[in-house]
Design a protein around this motif. Structure first.
Motif, mmCIF file in Angstrom:
data_model
loop_
_atom_site.group_PDB
_atom_site.id
_atom_site.type_symbol
_atom_site.label_atom_id
_atom_site.label_comp_id
_atom_site.label_asym_id
_atom_site.label_seq_id
_atom_site.Cartn_x
_atom_site.Cartn_y
_atom_site.Cartn_z
ATOM 1 N N PRO A 3 73.677 -41.709 -48.468
ATOM 2 C CA PRO A 3 74.949 -41.050 -48.781
ATOM 3 C C PRO A 3 75.197 -39.866 -47.848
ATOM 4 C CG PRO A 3 73.274 -40.455 -50.382
ATOM 5 C CD PRO A 3 72.663 -41.529 -49.534
ATOM 6 N N TRP A 48 79.470 -41.710 -41.846
ATOM 7 C CA TRP A 48 80.378 -40.975 -42.707
ATOM 8 C C TRP A 48 81.273 -40.096 -41.850
ATOM 9 C CZ3 TRP A 48 80.776 -42.544 -47.506
ATOM 10 C CH2 TRP A 48 79.683 -43.174 -48.115
ATOM 11 N N THR A 71 85.397 -45.967 -49.264
ATOM 12 C CA THR A 71 85.146 -44.755 -50.031
ATOM 13 C C THR A 71 83.670 -44.709 -50.418
ATOM 14 O OG1 THR A 71 85.543 -45.761 -52.197
ATOM 15 C CG2 THR A 71 87.460 -44.863 -51.020
ATOM 16 N N ARG A 72 83.248 -43.546 -50.916
ATOM 17 C CA ARG A 72 81.859 -43.422 -51.385
ATOM 18 C C ARG A 72 81.583 -44.362 -52.556
ATOM 19 N NH1 ARG A 72 81.470 -36.898 -51.479
ATOM 20 N NH2 ARG A 72 83.711 -37.189 -51.738
#
Length: 242
Positions: A106, A146, A222-223
């Motif tokens: 992440p 990201w 998106t996350r």
């Protein structure tokens, strides 16, 4: 017609960042449509300079569900970019197929700009997750990670244009010398309601460079794993810098 500004701080080695230039025209087109974009295509005619620009948008057809708009960006009376877009809300239709988000670490706290990166990256938060270093002679044409804005803004249609052109070219890891790669045209297909929270996970790939041209395809999630946009651009591959 609207009067806008190419702000300093968005420079690349060959003029202002293409996705940023596209976003200015996309904003004018979106205002004219009054709906969110579903497809945006912009052709870049010449690199503008920092300073005033004029964006104009024409509604070519206003349908009950879909609006088609053309756009033109000018500087000093000369065309800089031409756009075509389709703007619409969602339809009540079945969902078929999936484009799953890759399993990557992440996003962390905001990172420093990538070493040697151009000025526009100081406005971006970029955290690599795919591919090898540029100019490393790799056998892979995949880059990304990201990507978002350092000011934490939500991602709307114009912002997507910036992110879809935000990473260094996917062809660069295959090379061992720096070849400038200006964009000829960029298309962004929006696959979800906007706006969404950033950052997004972006993956870009290229397959073929011939006659000084190469294509690049992008996917942005998106996350939470929602595919927000797909992109494709044709770019030049110019002789190496000395």
């Amino acid at each position: 017609m609207s009067f806008d500004e190419i702000e300093p701080g968005w420079e690349t080695p060959r003029g202002p960042h293409g996705g940023y230039v596209m976003s200015i025209l996309a904003r004018a087109m979106e205002r004219a449509a009054g709906r969110q974009p579903r497809s945006l295509t912009v052709h870049f005619l010449r690199p503008p300079a920092v300073g005033p620009v004029t964006a104009s948008a024409t509604v070519e057809r206003q349908g009950r569900s879909l609006t088609t708009v053309t756009g033109r960006l000018e500087q000093d009376g000369k065309p800089v970019a031409l756009g075509l877009g389709a703007f619409a809300g969602p339809y009540d239709a079945p969902s078929v197929g999936e484009v799953p988000m890759p399993d990557v670490a992440p996003p962390a706290a905001q990172s420093d700009p990538l070493p040697g990166a151009p000025p526009f990256t100081h406005r971006m938060d970029m955290q690599p997750r795919f591919g090898d270093e540029p100019l490393s002679g790799s056998d892979r044409t995949q880059v990304g990670g990201w990507i978002g804005f350092r000011d934490g803004r939500e991602i709307d249609g114009p912002a997507l244009c910036v992110l879809a052109d935000g990473w260094f070219p996917a062809i660069w890891p295959r090379l061992t010398a720096l070849h400038p790669a200006p964009t000829i045209d960029l298309t962004v297909h929006v696959r979800a309601p906007l706006p969404v929270a950033g950052p997004l996970l972006a993956r870009f790939t290229a397959k073929l460079a011939r006659d000084g041209y190469f294509e690049e395809d992008g996917e942005l999630w998106t996350r939470g794993g929602t595919l927000v946009a797909q992109s494709r651009q044709l770019a030049l591959l110019l002789p190496p810098l000395e």
